[in-house]
Design an enzyme around this catalytic site. Sequence first.
Site, PDB file in Angstrom:
ATOM      1  NE  ARG A 188      -2.315   1.054   3.372  1.00  0.00           N
ATOM      2  CZ  ARG A 188      -4.092   1.085   4.659  1.00  0.00           C
ATOM      3  NH1 ARG A 188      -4.519   0.883   4.738  1.00  0.00           N
ATOM      4  NH2 ARG A 188      -2.522   1.316   5.408  1.00  0.00           N
ATOM      5  CE  LYS A 228      -2.439   5.546   7.541  1.00  0.00           C
ATOM      6  NZ  LYS A 228      -3.589   5.220   7.791  1.00  0.00           N
ATOM      7  CD  GLU A 243     -11.641   6.689   4.137  1.00  0.00           C
ATOM      8  OE1 GLU A 243     -11.036   6.980   4.865  1.00  0.00           O
ATOM      9  OE2 GLU A 243     -11.000   5.877   3.616  1.00  0.00           O
TER      10      GLU A 243
END
Length: 345
Positions: A88, A190, A226
């Site tokens: 990721r 992220k 989210e």
Amino acid sequence: MMNTEAVTPETLDWENLGFSYIKTDYRYVSYWKDGEWDEGELTRDNQVHISEGSTALHYGQSCFEGMKAYRAADGSINLFRPYENAERMKRSCERLLMPAFPVERFVEAVRETVEANEQWVPPYGTGSTLYIRPYMIGVGDNIGVRAAPEYLFAIFVTPVGPYFKGGLTPSDFVVTQYDRAAPYGTGASKVGGNYGGSLLPGTEAKKRNFSDAIYLDPATHTKIEEVGSANFFGITHDDKFITPKSPSILPSITKYSLMYLAEHRLGLTVEEGDVYVDQLDRFKEAGACGTAAVISPIGGIQYGDDFHVFYSETEVGPVTKRLYNELIGIQYGDIAAPENWVVKV
């Protein structure tokens, strides 16, 4: 306020740790320059020294990961799916035109950092863990809007207590008018900017006595994406595990782990799809999931003038509790893990 410089493993109250920074002994640092990474090293210095022209400071060239190390009953140390974090972070780096740190080196650097700070890994049974923060920033002398000439990859660790004091407790959330990410922006990565933009809506939610803000899809504002900095899931009345699917959602490693466990350990039907905010009645339980909290049960959601309660505002639903117990059992080594989920330090 705790003086982190004076804290030692011998003075820590392991069962009553908060979720805050404590300086540990070593951190890992590696620099990228002239097209390649150096060998990397452990250092005791917890200060970062960078150029005032660094792109991380001006243009947001920064990304990070969140992981944990768990002390097992036999005294060994478990890492939970570290290769998924490495992959990721690689995708986050590619999105920001940063050189990815090689996956195998990433995992080895995490192991090396945790091992060097072994005395800071909380004892088994305390409910505390060693939080691991890998990050990368663009550094070097620069002023124009362009990719940085150099990069810093680093990992630090800090012992943290459980997100929940006294066990799982449902929390209430409020739908915000703010967007977490643009439809084709950096929501799936992220990166630091995603979190900087969440500070205001999160603070406004807390002022209204909610745990955090819920973000809807930026294109239509009709679907849940989210919950604060965590992914959403719901359990339908016919025992389906439903979680949103969108290109602007951060793909949570915890969420995909729960999806697997829901199907293969609990026998639920699992779906990724649209979760319309005006159709919450389809769920008997709901929760937010991520590395820090594992699972945060959602008691209720405020949407405009409507407040929808799921299982209970005070008690955790049975499916959510089973998922939580299964996952943390695997992380601590008390329950058999699917293949390659746990890596020993």
